[in-house]
Design a protein around this motif. Structure first.
Motif, PDB file in Angstrom:
ATOM      1  N   TYR A  28      33.248  30.516  45.350  1.00  0.00           N
ATOM      2  CA  TYR A  28      32.039  30.022  46.002  1.00  0.00           C
ATOM      3  C   TYR A  28      31.578  28.768  45.280  1.00  0.00           C
ATOM      4  CZ  TYR A  28      28.772  31.543  42.361  1.00  0.00           C
ATOM      5  OH  TYR A  28      28.090  31.677  41.181  1.00  0.00           O
ATOM      6  N   ARG A  29      30.835  27.939  45.983  1.00  0.00           N
ATOM      7  CA  ARG A  29      30.300  26.720  45.390  1.00  0.00           C
ATOM      8  C   ARG A  29      28.921  27.047  44.830  1.00  0.00           C
ATOM      9  NH1 ARG A  29      32.383  22.139  45.197  1.00  0.00           N
ATOM     10  NH2 ARG A  29      33.710  22.448  46.994  1.00  0.00           N
ATOM     11  N   LEU A  36      33.453  28.245  41.701  1.00  0.00           N
ATOM     12  CA  LEU A  36      33.626  29.354  40.767  1.00  0.00           C
ATOM     13  C   LEU A  36      34.381  30.495  41.439  1.00  0.00           C
ATOM     14  CD1 LEU A  36      29.996  29.350  39.340  1.00  0.00           C
ATOM     15  CD2 LEU A  36      32.017  28.282  38.339  1.00  0.00           C
ATOM     16  N   GLU A  37      35.216  31.171  40.661  1.00  0.00           N
ATOM     17  CA  GLU A  37      35.969  32.307  41.180  1.00  0.00           C
ATOM     18  C   GLU A  37      35.113  33.567  41.135  1.00  0.00           C
ATOM     19  OE1 GLU A  37      40.571  31.266  40.254  1.00  0.00           O
ATOM     20  OE2 GLU A  37      39.480  32.275  38.647  1.00  0.00           O
ATOM     21  N   LEU A  38      35.183  34.346  42.206  1.00  0.00           N
ATOM     22  CA  LEU A  38      34.458  35.611  42.270  1.00  0.00           C
ATOM     23  C   LEU A  38      35.233  36.731  41.591  1.00  0.00           C
ATOM     24  CD1 LEU A  38      33.220  35.316  45.943  1.00  0.00           C
ATOM     25  CD2 LEU A  38      31.834  35.130  43.871  1.00  0.00           C
ATOM     26  N   LEU A  58      30.672  40.547  46.364  1.00  0.00           N
ATOM     27  CA  LEU A  58      30.800  39.680  45.193  1.00  0.00           C
ATOM     28  C   LEU A  58      30.039  38.366  45.383  1.00  0.00           C
ATOM     29  CD1 LEU A  58      34.567  40.270  44.401  1.00  0.00           C
ATOM     30  CD2 LEU A  58      32.610  41.039  43.029  1.00  0.00           C
ATOM     31  N   TYR A  59      30.115  37.810  46.574  1.00  0.00           N
ATOM     32  CA  TYR A  59      29.424  36.555  46.872  1.00  0.00           C
ATOM     33  C   TYR A  59      27.911  36.732  46.728  1.00  0.00           C
ATOM     34  CZ  TYR A  59      28.050  32.344  49.431  1.00  0.00           C
ATOM     35  OH  TYR A  59      27.497  31.146  49.791  1.00  0.00           O
ATOM     36  N   ARG A  60      27.409  37.797  47.335  1.00  0.00           N
ATOM     37  CA  ARG A  60      25.967  38.049  47.269  1.00  0.00           C
ATOM     38  C   ARG A  60      25.512  38.288  45.825  1.00  0.00           C
ATOM     39  NH1 ARG A  60      22.199  41.453  51.198  1.00  0.00           N
ATOM     40  NH2 ARG A  60      20.360  41.429  49.903  1.00  0.00           N
ATOM     41  N   GLN A  65      22.662  36.511  40.967  1.00  0.00           N
ATOM     42  CA  GLN A  65      22.672  36.229  39.529  1.00  0.00           C
ATOM     43  C   GLN A  65      22.348  34.769  39.259  1.00  0.00           C
ATOM     44  OE1 GLN A  65      26.359  37.502  37.797  1.00  0.00           O
ATOM     45  NE2 GLN A  65      26.114  39.600  38.517  1.00  0.00           N
ATOM     46  N   GLU A  66      22.842  33.897  40.118  1.00  0.00           N
ATOM     47  CA  GLU A  66      22.629  32.465  39.926  1.00  0.00           C
ATOM     48  C   GLU A  66      21.154  32.079  40.049  1.00  0.00           C
ATOM     49  OE1 GLU A  66      24.835  28.360  41.227  1.00  0.00           O
ATOM     50  OE2 GLU A  66      24.827  29.992  42.667  1.00  0.00           O
TER      51      GLU A  66
END
Length: 100
Positions: A28-29, A36-38, A58-60, A65-66
């Motif tokens: 994901y960007r 970045l790799e999930l 994983l994306y969510r 977290q970001e």
């Protein structure tokens, strides 16, 4: 976010053929523009109908977290103006009007 909502909709519809040729991988960007790799080796793992649920989780999680640090800082700043006890009693809608 667009990828997330599109994949979520395709998964709900059960449209397995929609995933063919998408070329999306377990990456994901980030908000600062980095890719970045999930998962380990995520750049080489294509999102398919079978693993889309895992990708979405994983994306969510990565997005949450970001932004969690930014949310804590916003809350900390608000608490310098609005007492934390009062802030805890307000809904997001009640805060939106006077702040925005």
């Amino acid at each position: 976010y667009i990828i997330y909502t599109n994949f979520e909709a395709m998964l709900k519809r059960g449209s397995e053929s929609s995933f063919e040729g998408q070329g999306c991988t377990f990456t994901y960007r980030s908000l600062d523009g980095r890719t970045l790799e999930l998962i380990k080796g995520g750049m080489d793992v294509e999102v398919t109908f079978q693993n889309c649920g895992k990708f979405l989780r994983l994306y969510r999680s990565a997005r949450e977290q970001e932004i969690s640090r930014q949310c804590r800082e916003i809350r900390r700043g608000l608490c310098t103006v609005v007492p934390p006890e009062v802030l805890a009693m307000c809904s997001p809608a009640e805060l939106e009007e006077p702040i925005c």
